[in-house]
Design a protein around this motif. Structure first.
Motif, PDB file in Angstrom:
ATOM      1  N   PRO A  48      40.209 -16.229  53.348  1.00  0.00           N
ATOM      2  CA  PRO A  48      41.206 -16.951  54.150  1.00  0.00           C
ATOM      3  C   PRO A  48      42.172 -17.764  53.284  1.00  0.00           C
ATOM      4  CG  PRO A  48      39.057 -17.133  55.167  1.00  0.00           C
ATOM      5  CD  PRO A  48      38.838 -16.507  53.826  1.00  0.00           C
ATOM      6  N   THR A  49      41.651 -18.365  52.199  1.00  0.00           N
ATOM      7  CA  THR A  49      42.529 -19.128  51.312  1.00  0.00           C
ATOM      8  C   THR A  49      43.528 -18.205  50.623  1.00  0.00           C
ATOM      9  OG1 THR A  49      40.840 -20.809  50.913  1.00  0.00           O
ATOM     10  CG2 THR A  49      42.599 -20.617  49.272  1.00  0.00           C
ATOM     11  N   ALA A  50      43.038 -17.055  50.156  1.00  0.00           N
ATOM     12  CA  ALA A  50      43.926 -16.087  49.515  1.00  0.00           C
ATOM     13  C   ALA A  50      44.998 -15.613  50.487  1.00  0.00           C
ATOM     14  CB  ALA A  50      43.119 -14.899  48.995  1.00  0.00           C
ATOM     15  N   GLN A  51      44.596 -15.334  51.724  1.00  0.00           N
ATOM     16  CA  GLN A  51      45.559 -14.863  52.729  1.00  0.00           C
ATOM     17  C   GLN A  51      46.597 -15.939  53.030  1.00  0.00           C
ATOM     18  OE1 GLN A  51      45.765 -11.622  54.344  1.00  0.00           O
ATOM     19  NE2 GLN A  51      47.761 -12.625  54.545  1.00  0.00           N
ATOM     20  N   ARG A  52      46.189 -17.187  53.075  1.00  0.00           N
ATOM     21  CA  ARG A  52      47.122 -18.283  53.352  1.00  0.00           C
ATOM     22  C   ARG A  52      48.191 -18.375  52.269  1.00  0.00           C
ATOM     23  NH1 ARG A  52      43.645 -21.850  53.868  1.00  0.00           N
ATOM     24  NH2 ARG A  52      43.810 -22.990  51.898  1.00  0.00           N
ATOM     25  N   TYR A  53      47.770 -18.273  51.002  1.00  0.00           N
ATOM     26  CA  TYR A  53      48.744 -18.320  49.905  1.00  0.00           C
ATOM     27  C   TYR A  53      49.657 -17.094  49.917  1.00  0.00           C
ATOM     28  CZ  TYR A  53      46.557 -22.372  47.662  1.00  0.00           C
ATOM     29  OH  TYR A  53      46.110 -23.636  47.377  1.00  0.00           O
ATOM     30  N   LEU A  54      49.095 -15.935  50.200  1.00  0.00           N
ATOM     31  CA  LEU A  54      49.900 -14.713  50.236  1.00  0.00           C
ATOM     32  C   LEU A  54      50.954 -14.779  51.344  1.00  0.00           C
ATOM     33  CD1 LEU A  54      47.074 -12.066  49.700  1.00  0.00           C
ATOM     34  CD2 LEU A  54      48.929 -12.587  48.100  1.00  0.00           C
ATOM     35  N   THR A  55      50.547 -15.267  52.512  1.00  0.00           N
ATOM     36  CA  THR A  55      51.482 -15.385  53.627  1.00  0.00           C
ATOM     37  C   THR A  55      52.622 -16.335  53.297  1.00  0.00           C
ATOM     38  OG1 THR A  55      49.721 -14.915  55.225  1.00  0.00           O
ATOM     39  CG2 THR A  55      51.699 -16.005  56.063  1.00  0.00           C
ATOM     40  N   GLU A  56      52.298 -17.457  52.658  1.00  0.00           N
ATOM     41  CA  GLU A  56      53.327 -18.430  52.309  1.00  0.00           C
ATOM     42  C   GLU A  56      54.271 -17.895  51.240  1.00  0.00           C
ATOM     43  OE1 GLU A  56      55.700 -21.810  52.023  1.00  0.00           O
ATOM     44  OE2 GLU A  56      54.400 -21.013  53.603  1.00  0.00           O
ATOM     45  N   LEU A  57      53.745 -17.209  50.236  1.00  0.00           N
ATOM     46  CA  LEU A  57      54.599 -16.634  49.199  1.00  0.00           C
ATOM     47  C   LEU A  57      55.488 -15.533  49.767  1.00  0.00           C
ATOM     48  CD1 LEU A  57      52.058 -16.569  46.233  1.00  0.00           C
ATOM     49  CD2 LEU A  57      54.215 -17.849  46.301  1.00  0.00           C
ATOM     50  N   HIS A  58      54.960 -14.778  50.724  1.00  0.00           N
ATOM     51  CA  HIS A  58      55.791 -13.770  51.394  1.00  0.00           C
ATOM     52  C   HIS A  58      56.893 -14.445  52.206  1.00  0.00           C
ATOM     53  CE1 HIS A  58      56.724 -11.100  54.889  1.00  0.00           C
ATOM     54  NE2 HIS A  58      56.880 -10.232  53.915  1.00  0.00           N
ATOM     55  N   ARG A  59      56.565 -15.535  52.891  1.00  0.00           N
ATOM     56  CA  ARG A  59      57.569 -16.260  53.662  1.00  0.00           C
ATOM     57  C   ARG A  59      58.683 -16.787  52.774  1.00  0.00           C
ATOM     58  NH1 ARG A  59      59.422 -21.025  55.107  1.00  0.00           N
ATOM     59  NH2 ARG A  59      58.177 -22.062  53.516  1.00  0.00           N
ATOM     60  N   ARG A  60      58.336 -17.202  51.551  1.00  0.00           N
ATOM     61  CA  ARG A  60      59.331 -17.726  50.617  1.00  0.00           C
ATOM     62  C   ARG A  60      60.151 -16.634  49.943  1.00  0.00           C
ATOM     63  NH1 ARG A  60      56.837 -22.938  47.410  1.00  0.00           N
ATOM     64  NH2 ARG A  60      55.611 -23.821  49.120  1.00  0.00           N
ATOM     65  N   GLY A  61      59.778 -15.384  50.172  1.00  0.00           N
ATOM     66  CA  GLY A  61      60.525 -14.293  49.581  1.00  0.00           C
ATOM     67  C   GLY A  61      60.050 -13.896  48.199  1.00  0.00           C
ATOM     68  N   ALA A  62      58.914 -14.451  47.737  1.00  0.00           N
ATOM     69  CA  ALA A  62      58.416 -14.157  46.399  1.00  0.00           C
ATOM     70  C   ALA A  62      57.574 -12.882  46.362  1.00  0.00           C
ATOM     71  CB  ALA A  62      57.591 -15.328  45.869  1.00  0.00           C
ATOM     72  N   LEU A  63      57.031 -12.482  47.517  1.00  0.00           N
ATOM     73  CA  LEU A  63      56.192 -11.285  47.583  1.00  0.00           C
ATOM     74  C   LEU A  63      56.722 -10.340  48.649  1.00  0.00           C
ATOM     75  CD1 LEU A  63      52.553 -12.735  47.401  1.00  0.00           C
ATOM     76  CD2 LEU A  63      53.982 -11.878  45.533  1.00  0.00           C
ATOM     77  N   GLN A  64      56.386  -9.077  48.481  1.00  0.00           N
ATOM     78  CA  GLN A  64      56.745  -8.050  49.443  1.00  0.00           C
ATOM     79  C   GLN A  64      55.478  -7.534  50.106  1.00  0.00           C
ATOM     80  OE1 GLN A  64      58.989  -4.845  47.762  1.00  0.00           O
ATOM     81  NE2 GLN A  64      59.260  -3.768  49.691  1.00  0.00           N
ATOM     82  N   LEU A  65      55.524  -7.403  51.425  1.00  0.00           N
ATOM     83  CA  LEU A  65      54.365  -6.938  52.183  1.00  0.00           C
ATOM     84  C   LEU A  65      54.398  -5.432  52.342  1.00  0.00           C
ATOM     85  CD1 LEU A  65      51.877  -7.398  54.037  1.00  0.00           C
ATOM     86  CD2 LEU A  65      53.503  -7.667  55.927  1.00  0.00           C
ATOM     87  N   HIS A  66      53.220  -4.805  52.132  1.00  0.00           N
ATOM     88  CA  HIS A  66      53.048  -3.375  52.374  1.00  0.00           C
ATOM     89  C   HIS A  66      51.946  -3.230  53.427  1.00  0.00           C
ATOM     90  CE1 HIS A  66      55.282  -2.426  48.617  1.00  0.00           C
ATOM     91  NE2 HIS A  66      54.722  -3.550  48.204  1.00  0.00           N
ATOM     92  N   LEU A  67      52.308  -2.703  54.596  1.00  0.00           N
ATOM     93  CA  LEU A  67      51.314  -2.462  55.640  1.00  0.00           C
ATOM     94  C   LEU A  67      50.794  -1.039  55.478  1.00  0.00           C
ATOM     95  CD1 LEU A  67      52.874  -4.131  58.802  1.00  0.00           C
ATOM     96  CD2 LEU A  67      51.088  -5.014  57.296  1.00  0.00           C
ATOM     97  N   GLU A  68      49.492  -0.907  55.232  1.00  0.00           N
ATOM     98  CA  GLU A  68      48.881   0.402  54.987  1.00  0.00           C
ATOM     99  C   GLU A  68      48.090   0.801  56.222  1.00  0.00           C
ATOM    100  OE1 GLU A  68      45.270   1.591  52.213  1.00  0.00           O
ATOM    101  OE2 GLU A  68      47.082   1.192  51.026  1.00  0.00           O
ATOM    102  N   TYR A  69      48.564   1.858  56.889  1.00  0.00           N
ATOM    103  CA  TYR A  69      47.918   2.314  58.109  1.00  0.00           C
ATOM    104  C   TYR A  69      46.948   3.454  57.805  1.00  0.00           C
ATOM    105  CZ  TYR A  69      51.402  -0.375  60.635  1.00  0.00           C
ATOM    106  OH  TYR A  69      52.188  -1.395  61.106  1.00  0.00           O
TER     107      TYR A  69
END
Length: 225
Positions: free
Chosen positions: A188-209
């Motif tokens: 959960p802590t890792a996900q929280r940081y990832l979500t925030e960095l994505h919101r700031r535009g520092a990371l790109q999200l890849h949804l793997e179906y």
């Protein structure tokens, strides 16, 4: 290709927006309308995927166009309202009628490009199959807001900086579980940081179906230009 119709009473502004759209990968301007009557006819004739819709038109209120589209049996095109109207009642009405975003004039072309690219990503991810958990829903809503201004490196907490460095160093996009294992923190802590960095535009999200079930969220460094 996202087929886009420009609706604006100002011919010059409409032409500028049309030229901008044609320079953005994945978008194509299929027409311009300068009155509500022209807009309704163009939607019927051309079947656009997206409207860039002004509120102030010479023969009707732009929101009445959106209201009419929602009353049809066929799925209406998505709509980004682009207007000088700043009153909250108009903003609320646009949101209630399903506008995916609301841009207040005047704005720079870079802001328009950023919002259209955010819409393109949202459209791509929202069209996927499978179930959506809360993280997926939050991500889809955040995508429509566009990227937040990137934070300076010294504004990041030590742990957040370590998360960003780990993602940048990885040869493949990482899920929160893999990141948590590498850094010795909870998922959960890792996900929280990832979500925030994505919101700031520092990371790109890849949804793997996969074949069924919820998509896997993986993160990689944001693309640079």
């Amino acid at each position: 290709m996202i087929r886009t119709l420009i609706v604006d009473d100002d011919y010059r502004v409409a032409a500028i927006h049309a030229a901008s759209i044609d320079r953005i990968p994945g978008f194509s301007c299929i027409g311009q309308a300068h009155t509500a009557a022209e807009a309704r006819q163009a939607v019927a004739d051309l079947g656009p995927d997206l409207l860039l819709l002004d509120v102030y038109l010479p023969d009707d209120d732009g929101l009445s166009i959106l209201r009419g589209l929602n009353s049809h049996d066929a799925a209406p095109p998505d709509c980004i309202v682009i207007t000088a109207a700043r009153d909250l009642s108009t903003v609320r009405s646009a949101m209630h009628l399903g506008a995916v975003y609301y841009l207040v004039k005047p704005f720079g072309l870079a802001q328009l490009r950023s919002q259209l690219e955010a819409y393109r990503q949202w459209r791509q991810h929202a069209s996927g199959a499978g179930e959506a958990d809360q993280a997926t829903v939050d991500t889809l809503y955040n995508m429509l807001r566009g990227p937040a201004p990137a934070a300076r490196a010294d504004a990041l907490s030590p742990t957040m900086q370590k998360v960003l460095d780990t993602i940048r160093a990885s040869p493949i996009p990482l899920a929160a579980s893999a990141l948590a294992t590498q850094l010795g923190i909870s998922r959960p802590t890792a996900q929280r940081y990832l979500t925030e960095l994505h919101r700031r535009g520092a990371l790109q999200l890849h949804l793997e179906y996969g074949n069924a079930g919820r998509p896997v969220h993986r993160y990689g460094p944001a693309a640079t230009v």
